[in-house]
Design a protein around this motif. Structure first.
Motif, PDB file in Angstrom:
ATOM      1  N   GLU A 282       0.834  -1.204   0.000  1.00  0.00           N
ATOM      2  CA  GLU A 282       0.000   0.000   0.000  1.00  0.00           C
ATOM      3  C   GLU A 282       0.868   1.253   0.000  1.00  0.00           C
ATOM      4  O   GLU A 282       0.602   2.212  -0.737  1.00  0.00           O
ATOM      5  CB  GLU A 282      -0.931   0.009   1.213  1.00  0.00           C
ATOM      6  N   HIS A 283       1.901   1.241   0.817  1.00  0.00           N
ATOM      7  CA  HIS A 283       2.794   2.403   0.886  1.00  0.00           C
ATOM      8  C   HIS A 283       3.569   2.576  -0.417  1.00  0.00           C
ATOM      9  O   HIS A 283       3.857   3.712  -0.823  1.00  0.00           O
ATOM     10  CB  HIS A 283       3.751   2.271   2.065  1.00  0.00           C
ATOM     11  N   VAL A 284       3.924   1.450  -1.062  1.00  0.00           N
ATOM     12  CA  VAL A 284       4.577   1.544  -2.369  1.00  0.00           C
ATOM     13  C   VAL A 284       3.645   2.257  -3.350  1.00  0.00           C
ATOM     14  O   VAL A 284       4.049   3.189  -4.061  1.00  0.00           O
ATOM     15  CB  VAL A 284       4.955   0.150  -2.901  1.00  0.00           C
ATOM     16  N   SER A 285       2.395   1.831  -3.381  1.00  0.00           N
ATOM     17  CA  SER A 285       1.432   2.440  -4.292  1.00  0.00           C
ATOM     18  C   SER A 285       1.186   3.903  -3.952  1.00  0.00           C
ATOM     19  O   SER A 285       1.046   4.748  -4.852  1.00  0.00           O
ATOM     20  CB  SER A 285       0.108   1.658  -4.266  1.00  0.00           C
ATOM     21  N   GLU A 286       1.142   4.225  -2.661  1.00  0.00           N
ATOM     22  CA  GLU A 286       0.974   5.624  -2.246  1.00  0.00           C
ATOM     23  C   GLU A 286       2.165   6.469  -2.699  1.00  0.00           C
ATOM     24  O   GLU A 286       1.996   7.625  -3.121  1.00  0.00           O
ATOM     25  CB  GLU A 286       0.826   5.709  -0.728  1.00  0.00           C
ATOM     26  N   THR A 287       3.347   5.894  -2.608  1.00  0.00           N
ATOM     27  CA  THR A 287       4.550   6.610  -3.035  1.00  0.00           C
ATOM     28  C   THR A 287       4.493   6.911  -4.529  1.00  0.00           C
ATOM     29  O   THR A 287       4.809   8.018  -4.976  1.00  0.00           O
ATOM     30  CB  THR A 287       5.811   5.781  -2.719  1.00  0.00           C
ATOM     31  N   LEU A 288       4.082   5.903  -5.310  1.00  0.00           N
ATOM     32  CA  LEU A 288       3.975   6.101  -6.754  1.00  0.00           C
ATOM     33  C   LEU A 288       2.907   7.140  -7.089  1.00  0.00           C
ATOM     34  O   LEU A 288       3.106   7.988  -7.970  1.00  0.00           O
ATOM     35  CB  LEU A 288       3.635   4.771  -7.429  1.00  0.00           C
ATOM     36  N   ALA A 289       1.782   7.093  -6.372  1.00  0.00           N
ATOM     37  CA  ALA A 289       0.708   8.055  -6.608  1.00  0.00           C
ATOM     38  C   ALA A 289       1.164   9.470  -6.272  1.00  0.00           C
ATOM     39  O   ALA A 289       0.830  10.429  -6.973  1.00  0.00           O
ATOM     40  CB  ALA A 289      -0.524   7.683  -5.780  1.00  0.00           C
ATOM     41  N   GLN A 292       3.379  10.617  -9.109  1.00  0.00           N
ATOM     42  CA  GLN A 292       2.638  10.880 -10.338  1.00  0.00           C
ATOM     43  C   GLN A 292       1.650  12.025 -10.199  1.00  0.00           C
ATOM     44  O   GLN A 292       1.119  12.501 -11.192  1.00  0.00           O
ATOM     45  CB  GLN A 292       1.945   9.603 -10.794  1.00  0.00           C
ATOM     46  N   GLY A 293       1.429  12.454  -8.943  1.00  0.00           N
ATOM     47  CA  GLY A 293       0.533  13.580  -8.712  1.00  0.00           C
ATOM     48  C   GLY A 293       1.236  14.920  -8.668  1.00  0.00           C
ATOM     49  O   GLY A 293       0.604  15.960  -8.503  1.00  0.00           O
ATOM     50  N   LEU A 294       2.548  14.915  -8.820  1.00  0.00           N
ATOM     51  CA  LEU A 294       3.309  16.157  -8.775  1.00  0.00           C
ATOM     52  C   LEU A 294       3.077  16.987 -10.032  1.00  0.00           C
ATOM     53  O   LEU A 294       2.784  16.437 -11.103  1.00  0.00           O
ATOM     54  CB  LEU A 294       4.804  15.855  -8.627  1.00  0.00           C
ATOM     55  N   PRO A 295       3.211  18.314  -9.930  1.00  0.00           N
ATOM     56  CA  PRO A 295       3.100  19.158 -11.127  1.00  0.00           C
ATOM     57  C   PRO A 295       4.097  18.695 -12.185  1.00  0.00           C
ATOM     58  O   PRO A 295       5.246  18.356 -11.869  1.00  0.00           O
ATOM     59  CB  PRO A 295       3.460  20.553 -10.607  1.00  0.00           C
ATOM     60  N   SER A 296       3.671  18.626 -13.434  1.00  0.00           N
ATOM     61  CA  SER A 296       4.543  18.097 -14.476  1.00  0.00           C
ATOM     62  C   SER A 296       4.241  18.736 -15.818  1.00  0.00           C
ATOM     63  O   SER A 296       3.208  19.387 -15.994  1.00  0.00           O
ATOM     64  CB  SER A 296       4.373  16.582 -14.596  1.00  0.00           C
ATOM     65  N   GLU A 299       3.329  13.208 -18.931  1.00  0.00           N
ATOM     66  CA  GLU A 299       2.947  12.036 -18.153  1.00  0.00           C
ATOM     67  C   GLU A 299       4.119  11.538 -17.326  1.00  0.00           C
ATOM     68  O   GLU A 299       5.246  11.453 -17.814  1.00  0.00           O
ATOM     69  CB  GLU A 299       2.468  10.931 -19.089  1.00  0.00           C
ATOM     70  N   ILE A 300       3.861  11.222 -16.061  1.00  0.00           N
ATOM     71  CA  ILE A 300       4.894  10.696 -15.173  1.00  0.00           C
ATOM     72  C   ILE A 300       4.668   9.197 -15.028  1.00  0.00           C
ATOM     73  O   ILE A 300       3.597   8.758 -14.605  1.00  0.00           O
ATOM     74  CB  ILE A 300       4.839  11.371 -13.783  1.00  0.00           C
ATOM     75  N   ARG A 301       5.689   8.420 -15.359  1.00  0.00           N
ATOM     76  CA  ARG A 301       5.588   6.966 -15.252  1.00  0.00           C
ATOM     77  C   ARG A 301       6.699   6.438 -14.369  1.00  0.00           C
ATOM     78  O   ARG A 301       7.816   6.966 -14.373  1.00  0.00           O
ATOM     79  CB  ARG A 301       5.665   6.319 -16.631  1.00  0.00           C
ATOM     80  N   TYR A 302       6.406   5.404 -13.621  1.00  0.00           N
ATOM     81  CA  TYR A 302       7.432   4.793 -12.789  1.00  0.00           C
ATOM     82  C   TYR A 302       8.134   3.696 -13.581  1.00  0.00           C
ATOM     83  O   TYR A 302       7.629   3.229 -14.615  1.00  0.00           O
ATOM     84  CB  TYR A 302       6.840   4.261 -11.482  1.00  0.00           C
ATOM     85  N   PRO A 303       9.320   3.249 -13.149  1.00  0.00           N
ATOM     86  CA  PRO A 303      10.065   2.230 -13.899  1.00  0.00           C
ATOM     87  C   PRO A 303       9.241   0.964 -14.108  1.00  0.00           C
ATOM     88  O   PRO A 303       8.673   0.422 -13.162  1.00  0.00           O
ATOM     89  CB  PRO A 303      11.281   1.956 -13.005  1.00  0.00           C
ATOM     90  N   GLY A 304       9.171   0.521 -15.338  1.00  0.00           N
ATOM     91  CA  GLY A 304       8.427  -0.689 -15.673  1.00  0.00           C
ATOM     92  C   GLY A 304       6.999  -0.439 -16.109  1.00  0.00           C
ATOM     93  O   GLY A 304       6.373  -1.323 -16.699  1.00  0.00           O
ATOM     94  N   GLN A 305       6.465   0.741 -15.864  1.00  0.00           N
ATOM     95  CA  GLN A 305       5.069   1.000 -16.202  1.00  0.00           C
ATOM     96  C   GLN A 305       4.857   1.032 -17.713  1.00  0.00           C
ATOM     97  O   GLN A 305       3.876   0.480 -18.221  1.00  0.00           O
ATOM     98  CB  GLN A 305       4.605   2.328 -15.575  1.00  0.00           C
ATOM     99  N   ASN A 306       5.771   1.668 -18.420  1.00  0.00           N
ATOM    100  CA  ASN A 306       5.625   1.757 -19.871  1.00  0.00           C
ATOM    101  C   ASN A 306       5.729   0.382 -20.516  1.00  0.00           C
ATOM    102  O   ASN A 306       4.925   0.019 -21.391  1.00  0.00           O
ATOM    103  CB  ASN A 306       6.694   2.681 -20.443  1.00  0.00           C
TER     104      ASN A 306
END
Length: 346
Positions: A282-289, A292-296, A299-306
Protein backbone atom coordinates in the motif's frame (compact mmCIF):
# COMPACT_ATOMS: atom_id res chain seq x y z
CA UNK A 1 7.70 -3.73 -42.40
CA UNK A 2 7.70 -6.09 -39.41
CA UNK A 3 5.52 -9.16 -39.35
CA UNK A 4 3.11 -9.34 -36.43
CA UNK A 5 2.63 -12.74 -34.80
CA UNK A 6 0.20 -13.56 -31.96
CA UNK A 7 2.17 -13.93 -28.74
CA UNK A 8 1.06 -17.52 -28.11
CA UNK A 9 1.96 -18.65 -31.65
CA UNK A 10 5.33 -16.92 -31.52
CA UNK A 11 6.03 -18.55 -28.15
CA UNK A 12 5.24 -22.00 -29.52
CA UNK A 13 7.42 -21.35 -32.58
CA UNK A 14 10.41 -20.21 -30.50
CA UNK A 15 9.96 -23.13 -28.10
CA UNK A 16 9.92 -25.58 -31.01
CA UNK A 17 13.11 -24.09 -32.44
CA UNK A 18 14.88 -24.29 -29.09
CA UNK A 19 13.59 -27.79 -28.42
CA UNK A 20 15.56 -29.03 -31.44
CA UNK A 21 18.73 -28.17 -29.49
CA UNK A 22 17.55 -28.49 -25.87
CA UNK A 23 16.24 -32.03 -25.21
CA UNK A 24 14.34 -31.15 -22.02
CA UNK A 25 11.06 -29.55 -23.17
CA UNK A 26 10.68 -27.70 -19.86
CA UNK A 27 14.11 -26.14 -20.31
CA UNK A 28 13.29 -25.17 -23.91
CA UNK A 29 10.05 -23.61 -22.71
CA UNK A 30 11.85 -21.69 -19.96
CA UNK A 31 14.28 -20.11 -22.44
CA UNK A 32 11.38 -19.28 -24.75
CA UNK A 33 9.38 -17.73 -21.89
CA UNK A 34 12.22 -15.36 -21.03
CA UNK A 35 12.73 -14.29 -24.65
CA UNK A 36 8.99 -13.82 -25.20
CA UNK A 37 8.68 -11.85 -21.94
CA UNK A 38 11.18 -9.35 -23.33
CA UNK A 39 9.51 -9.28 -26.75
CA UNK A 40 6.08 -8.65 -25.25
CA UNK A 41 7.43 -5.72 -23.24
CA UNK A 42 9.08 -4.08 -26.24
CA UNK A 43 12.64 -5.01 -25.24
CA UNK A 44 13.27 -6.37 -28.71
CA UNK A 45 17.05 -6.42 -28.30
CA UNK A 46 16.56 -9.24 -25.74
CA UNK A 47 13.55 -10.85 -27.39
CA UNK A 48 13.21 -13.24 -30.31
CA UNK A 49 16.11 -11.48 -32.04
CA UNK A 50 18.28 -13.53 -29.69
CA UNK A 51 16.99 -16.91 -30.88
CA UNK A 52 19.58 -17.37 -33.68
CA UNK A 53 22.37 -16.56 -31.22
CA UNK A 54 21.03 -19.05 -28.68
CA UNK A 55 20.95 -21.72 -31.38
CA UNK A 56 24.58 -20.89 -32.21
CA UNK A 57 25.62 -21.07 -28.55
CA UNK A 58 23.97 -24.46 -28.21
CA UNK A 59 25.43 -25.74 -31.49
CA UNK A 60 28.96 -24.70 -30.53
CA UNK A 61 28.73 -26.13 -27.03
CA UNK A 62 29.32 -22.72 -25.43
CA UNK A 63 25.92 -23.24 -23.84
CA UNK A 64 25.24 -26.67 -22.39
CA UNK A 65 22.01 -28.15 -23.79
CA UNK A 66 21.85 -30.76 -21.00
CA UNK A 67 23.13 -28.99 -17.88
CA UNK A 68 23.16 -30.54 -14.42
CA UNK A 69 22.22 -27.71 -12.08
CA UNK A 70 23.48 -28.14 -8.53
CA UNK A 71 22.93 -26.06 -5.40
CA UNK A 72 25.63 -26.06 -2.73
CA UNK A 73 24.97 -26.15 0.99
CA UNK A 74 25.07 -23.00 3.08
CA UNK A 75 23.16 -20.94 5.65
CA UNK A 76 19.40 -21.25 5.38
CA UNK A 77 19.03 -18.04 3.39
CA UNK A 78 22.05 -18.50 1.13
CA UNK A 79 23.16 -20.94 -1.54
CA UNK A 80 25.26 -21.08 -4.70
CA UNK A 81 23.99 -22.59 -7.94
CA UNK A 82 26.55 -24.14 -10.26
CA UNK A 83 24.81 -23.78 -13.62
CA UNK A 84 27.09 -26.11 -15.59
CA UNK A 85 27.07 -23.64 -18.51
CA UNK A 86 23.29 -23.69 -18.78
CA UNK A 87 21.64 -20.96 -20.85
CA UNK A 88 20.94 -18.05 -18.53
CA UNK A 89 17.14 -18.35 -18.60
CA UNK A 90 17.37 -21.91 -17.26
CA UNK A 91 19.90 -21.09 -14.55
CA UNK A 92 18.49 -17.77 -13.38
CA UNK A 93 14.88 -18.94 -13.34
CA UNK A 94 15.97 -21.79 -11.06
CA UNK A 95 17.93 -19.31 -8.93
CA UNK A 96 15.00 -16.90 -8.66
CA UNK A 97 12.66 -19.68 -7.58
CA UNK A 98 15.18 -20.90 -5.00
CA UNK A 99 15.61 -17.37 -3.68
CA UNK A 100 11.83 -17.12 -3.25
CA UNK A 101 11.66 -20.43 -1.36
CA UNK A 102 14.40 -19.36 1.02
CA UNK A 103 12.97 -15.88 1.54
CA UNK A 104 9.55 -17.28 2.36
CA UNK A 105 11.19 -19.49 4.98
CA UNK A 106 13.64 -17.07 6.63
CA UNK A 107 12.86 -13.62 5.25
CA UNK A 108 15.70 -13.37 2.73
CA UNK A 109 16.99 -15.60 -0.04
CA UNK A 110 20.36 -15.02 -1.70
CA UNK A 111 21.49 -17.24 -4.57
CA UNK A 112 24.86 -16.85 -6.23
CA UNK A 113 25.01 -18.26 -9.75
CA UNK A 114 28.23 -19.59 -11.20
CA UNK A 115 28.94 -20.56 -14.83
CA UNK A 116 25.92 -19.60 -16.87
CA UNK A 117 25.75 -18.34 -20.45
CA UNK A 118 23.82 -15.20 -21.51
CA UNK A 119 21.34 -14.31 -18.81
CA UNK A 120 18.66 -12.84 -21.06
CA UNK A 121 16.42 -10.01 -19.84
CA UNK A 122 17.37 -9.69 -16.17
CA UNK A 123 14.05 -8.02 -15.35
CA UNK A 124 12.25 -11.31 -15.99
CA UNK A 125 13.79 -12.90 -12.90
CA UNK A 126 13.13 -10.03 -10.52
CA UNK A 127 9.59 -9.72 -11.89
CA UNK A 128 9.12 -13.43 -11.22
CA UNK A 129 10.11 -12.81 -7.61
CA UNK A 130 7.85 -9.75 -7.32
CA UNK A 131 4.90 -11.80 -8.61
CA UNK A 132 5.17 -13.74 -5.33
CA UNK A 133 4.83 -10.55 -3.30
CA UNK A 134 8.56 -10.30 -2.62
CA UNK A 135 11.17 -7.73 -3.58
CA UNK A 136 13.53 -9.07 -6.25
CA UNK A 137 17.08 -7.83 -6.79
CA UNK A 138 19.55 -9.16 -9.36
CA UNK A 139 23.07 -8.41 -10.52
CA UNK A 140 24.95 -10.03 -13.39
CA UNK A 141 28.60 -9.93 -14.46
CA UNK A 142 29.97 -11.18 -17.75
CA UNK A 143 32.78 -10.99 -20.25
CA UNK A 144 34.53 -7.61 -20.58
CA UNK A 145 32.97 -5.78 -23.52
CA UNK A 146 32.84 -2.17 -22.26
CA UNK A 147 35.45 0.50 -21.70
CA UNK A 148 36.70 1.77 -18.34
CA UNK A 149 38.01 5.34 -17.81
CA UNK A 150 41.68 5.48 -18.75
CA UNK A 151 41.77 2.01 -20.34
CA UNK A 152 42.26 1.40 -24.07
CA UNK A 153 39.84 -1.26 -25.27
CA UNK A 154 37.33 -3.41 -23.39
CA UNK A 155 37.97 -3.66 -19.64
CA UNK A 156 34.73 -4.52 -17.81
CA UNK A 157 31.28 -5.87 -18.70
CA UNK A 158 27.97 -4.17 -19.45
CA UNK A 159 26.74 -5.69 -16.20
CA UNK A 160 23.00 -5.24 -15.62
CA UNK A 161 21.02 -4.55 -12.46
CA UNK A 162 17.33 -5.10 -11.82
CA UNK A 163 15.05 -4.41 -8.86
CA UNK A 164 11.35 -5.31 -8.85
CA UNK A 165 8.99 -4.15 -6.12
CA UNK A 166 5.38 -5.39 -5.82
CA UNK A 167 2.56 -2.86 -5.61
CA UNK A 168 -1.03 -2.95 -4.44
CA UNK A 169 -3.03 -3.71 -7.57
CA UNK A 170 -0.84 -2.40 -10.38
CA UNK A 171 2.18 -3.66 -12.28
CA UNK A 172 5.36 -3.95 -10.19
CA UNK A 173 7.95 -1.24 -10.12
CA UNK A 174 10.67 -2.69 -12.35
CA UNK A 175 14.08 -1.11 -12.67
CA UNK A 176 16.04 -2.95 -15.37
CA UNK A 177 19.23 -1.28 -16.52
CA UNK A 178 22.74 -1.94 -17.70
CA UNK A 179 25.87 -0.13 -16.57
CA UNK A 180 26.40 0.88 -20.21
CA UNK A 181 24.87 3.78 -22.09
CA UNK A 182 23.49 1.31 -24.66
CA UNK A 183 23.16 -2.46 -24.91
CA UNK A 184 25.10 -4.40 -27.57
CA UNK A 185 21.77 -5.66 -28.88
CA UNK A 186 20.61 -2.07 -29.32
CA UNK A 187 23.74 -1.25 -31.32
CA UNK A 188 22.85 -4.16 -33.61
CA UNK A 189 19.32 -2.79 -33.96
CA UNK A 190 20.69 0.60 -35.03
CA UNK A 191 23.01 -1.15 -37.49
CA UNK A 192 20.17 -3.21 -38.97
CA UNK A 193 18.00 -0.11 -39.30
CA UNK A 194 20.80 1.98 -40.82
CA UNK A 195 20.41 4.60 -38.09
CA UNK A 196 23.07 6.74 -36.42
CA UNK A 197 23.82 6.07 -32.76
CA UNK A 198 23.31 8.76 -30.12
CA UNK A 199 26.42 10.66 -29.05
CA UNK A 200 28.51 9.24 -26.23
CA UNK A 201 27.11 5.71 -25.98
CA UNK A 202 29.50 3.58 -28.05
CA UNK A 203 33.11 3.35 -29.17
CA UNK A 204 35.37 1.62 -31.69
CA UNK A 205 37.57 -1.28 -30.60
CA UNK A 206 40.31 1.11 -29.41
CA UNK A 207 37.90 3.18 -27.33
CA UNK A 208 37.30 6.08 -29.75
CA UNK A 209 33.70 7.33 -29.39
CA UNK A 210 31.59 6.86 -32.53
CA UNK A 211 28.01 7.30 -33.69
CA UNK A 212 28.45 4.85 -36.59
CA UNK A 213 26.89 1.50 -35.58
CA UNK A 214 29.02 -0.26 -38.20
CA UNK A 215 32.17 0.89 -36.41
CA UNK A 216 30.86 0.57 -32.86
CA UNK A 217 32.43 -2.43 -31.14
CA UNK A 218 31.72 -1.70 -27.49
CA UNK A 219 29.40 0.40 -25.35
CA UNK A 220 30.63 3.23 -23.16
CA UNK A 221 29.80 3.22 -19.40
CA UNK A 222 26.62 4.97 -18.32
CA UNK A 223 27.67 8.16 -16.59
CA UNK A 224 31.35 7.52 -17.28
CA UNK A 225 33.16 6.54 -14.10
CA UNK A 226 29.84 5.84 -12.33
CA UNK A 227 28.73 3.11 -14.73
CA UNK A 228 32.24 1.68 -14.90
CA UNK A 229 32.49 1.60 -11.11
CA UNK A 230 29.13 -0.15 -10.83
CA UNK A 231 30.25 -2.79 -13.30
CA UNK A 232 33.43 -3.44 -11.35
CA UNK A 233 31.53 -3.78 -8.06
CA UNK A 234 29.01 -6.14 -9.67
CA UNK A 235 31.92 -8.35 -10.74
CA UNK A 236 33.08 -8.43 -7.12
CA UNK A 237 29.70 -9.33 -5.61
CA UNK A 238 28.88 -11.96 -8.25
CA UNK A 239 31.89 -13.60 -9.93
CA UNK A 240 34.45 -13.07 -7.18
CA UNK A 241 31.92 -13.88 -4.46
CA UNK A 242 31.19 -17.31 -5.95
CA UNK A 243 34.83 -18.07 -6.64
CA UNK A 244 34.64 -17.66 -10.41
CA UNK A 245 36.38 -14.36 -11.29
CA UNK A 246 35.91 -13.20 -14.87
CA UNK A 247 37.67 -9.83 -15.20
CA UNK A 248 41.01 -10.88 -13.70
CA UNK A 249 40.96 -14.14 -15.64
CA UNK A 250 40.05 -12.38 -18.90
CA UNK A 251 42.99 -9.98 -18.61
CA UNK A 252 45.52 -12.69 -17.71
CA UNK A 253 47.26 -15.48 -19.60
CA UNK A 254 44.66 -17.99 -18.35
CA UNK A 255 43.77 -20.15 -21.41
CA UNK A 256 40.18 -20.30 -20.12
CA UNK A 257 40.01 -16.58 -19.45
CA UNK A 258 38.12 -15.76 -22.62
CA UNK A 259 35.69 -18.64 -22.59
CA UNK A 260 32.22 -17.10 -22.62
CA UNK A 261 30.51 -17.21 -19.23
CA UNK A 262 28.47 -15.14 -16.79
CA UNK A 263 27.79 -15.12 -13.05
CA UNK A 264 24.96 -13.62 -11.05
CA UNK A 265 23.52 -12.82 -7.64
CA UNK A 266 19.77 -13.11 -7.14
CA UNK A 267 18.13 -11.79 -3.96
CA UNK A 268 14.56 -12.07 -2.68
CA UNK A 269 13.32 -10.06 0.30
CA UNK A 270 10.07 -10.95 2.05
CA UNK A 271 8.29 -7.77 3.22
CA UNK A 272 6.69 -9.87 6.00
CA UNK A 273 10.12 -10.16 7.62
CA UNK A 274 10.27 -6.37 7.94
CA UNK A 275 6.68 -5.59 8.93
CA UNK A 276 3.17 -5.79 7.51
CA UNK A 277 3.41 -6.92 3.87
CA UNK A 278 -0.01 -5.48 2.98
CA UNK A 279 0.99 -2.13 4.42
CA UNK A 280 4.23 -2.30 2.46
CA UNK A 281 2.56 -2.67 -0.93
CA UNK A 282 0.00 0.00 0.00
CA UNK A 283 2.79 2.40 0.89
CA UNK A 284 4.58 1.54 -2.37
CA UNK A 285 1.43 2.44 -4.29
CA UNK A 286 0.97 5.62 -2.25
CA UNK A 287 4.55 6.61 -3.04
CA UNK A 288 3.97 6.10 -6.75
CA UNK A 289 0.71 8.05 -6.61
CA UNK A 290 2.46 10.91 -4.82
CA UNK A 291 5.14 11.03 -7.50
CA UNK A 292 2.64 10.88 -10.34
CA UNK A 293 0.53 13.58 -8.71
CA UNK A 294 3.31 16.16 -8.78
CA UNK A 295 3.10 19.16 -11.13
CA UNK A 296 4.54 18.10 -14.48
CA UNK A 297 4.96 18.99 -18.11
CA UNK A 298 3.93 15.52 -19.25
CA UNK A 299 2.95 12.04 -18.15
CA UNK A 300 4.89 10.70 -15.17
CA UNK A 301 5.59 6.97 -15.25
CA UNK A 302 7.43 4.79 -12.79
CA UNK A 303 10.06 2.23 -13.90
CA UNK A 304 8.43 -0.69 -15.67
CA UNK A 305 5.07 1.00 -16.20
CA UNK A 306 5.63 1.76 -19.87
CA UNK A 307 6.88 -1.75 -20.70
CA UNK A 308 3.90 -3.23 -18.82
CA UNK A 309 1.56 -1.17 -21.02
CA UNK A 310 3.39 -2.39 -24.13
CA UNK A 311 3.02 -5.96 -22.88
CA UNK A 312 -0.74 -5.54 -22.57
CA UNK A 313 -0.96 -4.09 -26.07
CA UNK A 314 1.18 -6.78 -27.64
CA UNK A 315 -0.69 -9.51 -25.81
CA UNK A 316 -3.84 -8.29 -27.54
CA UNK A 317 -2.46 -7.29 -30.94
CA UNK A 318 0.55 -9.56 -31.45
CA UNK A 319 4.31 -9.10 -31.35
CA UNK A 320 6.06 -7.31 -34.22
CA UNK A 321 9.22 -8.99 -35.52
CA UNK A 322 11.55 -7.08 -37.81
CA UNK A 323 12.06 -8.45 -41.35
CA UNK A 324 15.75 -9.27 -40.81
CA UNK A 325 15.07 -11.22 -37.61
CA UNK A 326 12.04 -12.94 -39.12
CA UNK A 327 14.11 -13.99 -42.13
CA UNK A 328 16.74 -15.50 -39.80
CA UNK A 329 14.04 -17.40 -37.92
CA UNK A 330 12.58 -18.74 -41.17
CA UNK A 331 16.01 -19.94 -42.29
CA UNK A 332 16.55 -21.64 -38.91
CA UNK A 333 13.10 -23.23 -39.05
CA UNK A 334 13.70 -24.67 -42.51
CA UNK A 335 17.06 -26.06 -41.45
CA UNK A 336 15.64 -27.58 -38.25
CA UNK A 337 12.36 -28.84 -39.69
CA UNK A 338 10.12 -26.57 -37.62
CA UNK A 339 6.82 -25.26 -38.96
CA UNK A 340 6.69 -21.48 -39.38
CA UNK A 341 3.58 -19.59 -38.18
CA UNK A 342 1.46 -18.25 -41.01
CA UNK A 343 1.94 -14.50 -41.26
CA UNK A 344 -0.71 -12.03 -42.48
CA UNK A 345 -0.73 -12.23 -46.25
CA UNK A 346 1.52 -15.32 -46.12
Amino acid sequence: MPVVIPAAELGEFVTALLNTKIPDPDHARTVSDVLLWAARRGVDSHGVARVPRYLELLDSGEANATPELSFSGGPSGVTVLDADRAPGPIALTAAADEAVRRAQAVGIGAVGVRRTVHTGAIGYYTSRIASQGLVGIAFVAGMPNMSYPGVTGAAVATSPLSIAVPTAGSSPVLLDMATAGIALGKIAQYRNAGKTLPEGVAATADGTPTTDPALAKMPLPLGGAKGAGMSLVFELITSVLVGAPIVSSFHSDDPQGRVHRQNALILALDPAAFGDPAAFTEHVSETLAALQGLPSTGEIRYPGQNSAAIASKRAAEGIPVGPKVWGELEVAAEKLGVAVPVTPGG
